[in-house]
Motif scaffolding. Structure first.
Motif, mmCIF file in Angstrom:
data_model
loop_
_atom_site.group_PDB
_atom_site.id
_atom_site.type_symbol
_atom_site.label_atom_id
_atom_site.label_comp_id
_atom_site.label_asym_id
_atom_site.label_seq_id
_atom_site.Cartn_x
_atom_site.Cartn_y
_atom_site.Cartn_z
ATOM 1 N N GLN A 23 0.955 -1.074 -0.124
ATOM 2 C CA GLN A 23 -0.062 -0.118 -0.046
ATOM 3 C C GLN A 23 1.015 1.205 0.011
ATOM 4 O O GLN A 23 0.417 2.243 -0.810
ATOM 5 N N HIS A 24 1.870 1.305 0.735
ATOM 6 C CA HIS A 24 2.676 2.396 0.598
ATOM 7 C C HIS A 24 3.540 2.672 -0.494
ATOM 8 O O HIS A 24 3.738 4.053 -1.005
ATOM 9 N N ALA A 25 3.864 1.654 -1.512
ATOM 10 C CA ALA A 25 4.290 1.981 -2.638
ATOM 11 C C ALA A 25 3.340 2.480 -3.824
ATOM 12 O O ALA A 25 3.776 3.551 -4.362
ATOM 13 N N VAL A 26 2.046 2.397 -3.516
ATOM 14 C CA VAL A 26 0.795 2.754 -4.329
ATOM 15 C C VAL A 26 0.732 4.382 -4.099
ATOM 16 O O VAL A 26 0.822 5.048 -4.705
ATOM 17 N N ARG A 27 0.676 4.210 -2.472
ATOM 18 C CA ARG A 27 0.573 5.784 -2.230
ATOM 19 C C ARG A 27 2.068 6.807 -2.638
ATOM 20 O O ARG A 27 1.644 7.995 -3.099
ATOM 21 N N ASP A 28 3.080 6.231 -2.622
ATOM 22 C CA ASP A 28 4.158 6.910 -3.078
ATOM 23 C C ASP A 28 4.307 7.398 -4.473
ATOM 24 O O ASP A 28 4.487 8.536 -4.856
ATOM 25 N N ALA A 29 3.629 6.348 -5.304
ATOM 26 C CA ALA A 29 3.621 6.740 -6.723
ATOM 27 C C ALA A 29 2.613 7.611 -6.947
ATOM 28 O O ALA A 29 2.822 8.486 -7.763
ATOM 29 N N ALA A 30 1.427 7.561 -6.371
ATOM 30 C CA ALA A 30 0.385 8.436 -6.703
ATOM 31 C C ALA A 30 0.907 9.973 -5.991
ATOM 32 O O ALA A 30 0.759 10.960 -6.812
ATOM 33 N N MET A 31 1.698 10.028 -5.035
ATOM 34 C CA MET A 31 2.119 11.213 -4.569
ATOM 35 C C MET A 31 2.977 11.949 -5.536
ATOM 36 O O MET A 31 3.189 13.150 -5.626
ATOM 37 N N TRP A 32 4.117 11.197 -5.837
ATOM 38 C CA TRP A 32 5.023 11.640 -6.943
ATOM 39 C C TRP A 32 4.472 12.034 -8.175
ATOM 40 O O TRP A 32 4.930 13.097 -8.839
ATOM 41 N N GLY A 33 3.461 11.378 -8.751
ATOM 42 C CA GLY A 33 2.676 11.682 -9.974
ATOM 43 C C GLY A 33 2.097 13.043 -9.654
ATOM 44 O O GLY A 33 1.917 13.728 -10.498
ATOM 45 N N PHE A 34 1.394 13.244 -8.489
ATOM 46 C CA PHE A 34 0.814 14.432 -8.157
ATOM 47 C C PHE A 34 1.557 15.537 -8.278
ATOM 48 O O PHE A 34 1.053 16.508 -8.897
ATOM 49 N N ILE A 35 2.576 15.469 -7.450
ATOM 50 C CA ILE A 35 3.601 16.533 -7.440
ATOM 51 C C ILE A 35 4.305 16.951 -9.041
ATOM 52 O O ILE A 35 4.086 18.070 -9.488
ATOM 53 N N ALA A 36 4.524 15.880 -9.675
ATOM 54 C CA ALA A 36 5.213 16.014 -11.183
ATOM 55 C C ALA A 36 4.228 16.717 -11.963
ATOM 56 O O ALA A 36 4.451 17.438 -12.804
ATOM 57 N N SER A 37 2.747 16.292 -11.820
ATOM 58 C CA SER A 37 1.906 16.737 -12.838
ATOM 59 C C SER A 37 1.635 18.269 -12.568
ATOM 60 O O SER A 37 1.431 18.921 -13.573
ATOM 61 N N PHE A 38 1.882 18.700 -11.534
ATOM 62 C CA PHE A 38 1.607 20.119 -11.048
ATOM 63 C C PHE A 38 2.852 21.029 -11.477
ATOM 64 O O PHE A 38 2.638 21.864 -12.465
ATOM 65 N N LEU A 39 4.023 20.323 -11.387
ATOM 66 C CA LEU A 39 5.244 21.006 -11.943
ATOM 67 C C LEU A 39 5.331 20.899 -13.335
ATOM 68 O O LEU A 39 5.713 22.047 -13.850
ATOM 69 N N GLY A 40 4.913 19.859 -14.042
ATOM 70 C CA GLY A 40 4.936 19.790 -15.383
ATOM 71 C C GLY A 40 3.877 20.504 -15.912
ATOM 72 O O GLY A 40 4.238 21.222 -17.246
ATOM 73 N N ALA A 41 2.668 20.646 -15.494
ATOM 74 C CA ALA A 41 1.867 21.687 -16.279
ATOM 75 C C ALA A 41 2.208 23.236 -15.950
ATOM 76 O O ALA A 41 2.339 23.861 -16.914
ATOM 77 N N ARG A 42 2.926 23.420 -14.819
ATOM 78 C CA ARG A 42 3.417 24.852 -14.762
ATOM 79 C C ARG A 42 4.403 25.155 -15.618
ATOM 80 O O ARG A 42 4.621 26.247 -16.015
ATOM 81 N N LEU A 43 5.487 24.067 -15.878
ATOM 82 C CA LEU A 43 6.781 24.469 -16.490
ATOM 83 C C LEU A 43 6.214 24.431 -18.098
ATOM 84 O O LEU A 43 6.830 25.321 -18.965
ATOM 85 N N PHE A 44 5.335 23.929 -18.460
ATOM 86 C CA PHE A 44 4.989 23.808 -19.875
ATOM 87 C C PHE A 44 4.101 24.900 -20.340
ATOM 88 O O PHE A 44 4.499 25.479 -21.298
ATOM 89 N N MET A 45 3.542 25.538 -19.192
ATOM 90 C CA MET A 45 2.863 26.757 -19.614
ATOM 91 C C MET A 45 3.817 27.785 -19.522
ATOM 92 O O MET A 45 3.584 28.906 -20.383
ATOM 93 N N ILE A 46 4.818 27.976 -18.752
ATOM 94 C CA ILE A 46 5.786 28.870 -18.784
ATOM 95 C C ILE A 46 6.535 28.829 -20.241
ATOM 96 O O ILE A 46 6.675 29.906 -20.629
ATOM 97 N N GLY A 47 6.702 27.556 -20.715
ATOM 98 C CA GLY A 47 7.493 27.342 -21.933
ATOM 99 C C GLY A 47 6.735 28.107 -22.925
ATOM 100 O O GLY A 47 7.128 28.675 -23.900
ATOM 101 N N VAL A 48 5.109 27.864 -22.878
ATOM 102 C CA VAL A 48 4.339 28.325 -24.107
ATOM 103 C C VAL A 48 4.473 29.841 -24.036
ATOM 104 O O VAL A 48 4.453 30.412 -24.933
ATOM 105 N N GLU A 49 4.522 30.504 -22.871
ATOM 106 C CA GLU A 49 4.433 31.833 -22.516
ATOM 107 C C GLU A 49 5.543 32.424 -23.244
ATOM 108 O O GLU A 49 5.631 33.598 -23.782
ATOM 109 N N PHE A 50 6.819 31.845 -22.720
ATOM 110 C CA PHE A 50 8.125 32.058 -23.390
ATOM 111 C C PHE A 50 8.048 32.186 -24.724
ATOM 112 O O PHE A 50 8.452 33.194 -25.451
#
Length: 83
Positions: A23-50
């Motif tokens: 169960q802890h492995a599934v939770r860890d993967a979900a949390m890393w995916g959650f954090i990475a999706s926010f960072l990726g979404a923001r960085l992609f938008m900054i790239g588009v604005e650039f």
């Protein structure tokens, strides 16, 4: 969005039991995916604005997180890689 994340996490934990995943492995993967999706979404938008040139006019746009500016495509890509 939080409700969707928690529902997906509950379903992932339930499905992980069928494959004998801890169960802890599934939770860890979900949390890393959650954090990475926010960072990726923001960085992609900054790239588009650039590329459009609007980033050069306002250099502090990357710290204004609550004014919008997230890209679905960047979040999907980064979250998929992280998870």
């Amino acid at each position: 969005m939080i409700v969707a994340f928690l529902a997906g996490l509950a379903l992932s934990i339930h499905a992980g039991r069928q494959f004998a995943l801890p169960q802890h492995a599934v939770r860890d993967a979900a949390m890393w995916g959650f954090i990475a999706s926010f960072l990726g979404a923001r960085l992609f938008m900054i790239g588009v604005e650039f590329l459009q040139g609007s980033f050069l006019l306002d250099k502090n746009c990357f710290v204004r997180l609550f004014e919008g500016g997230y890209s679905f495509h960047g979040g999907l890509f980064a979250g998929g890689i992280a998870a």
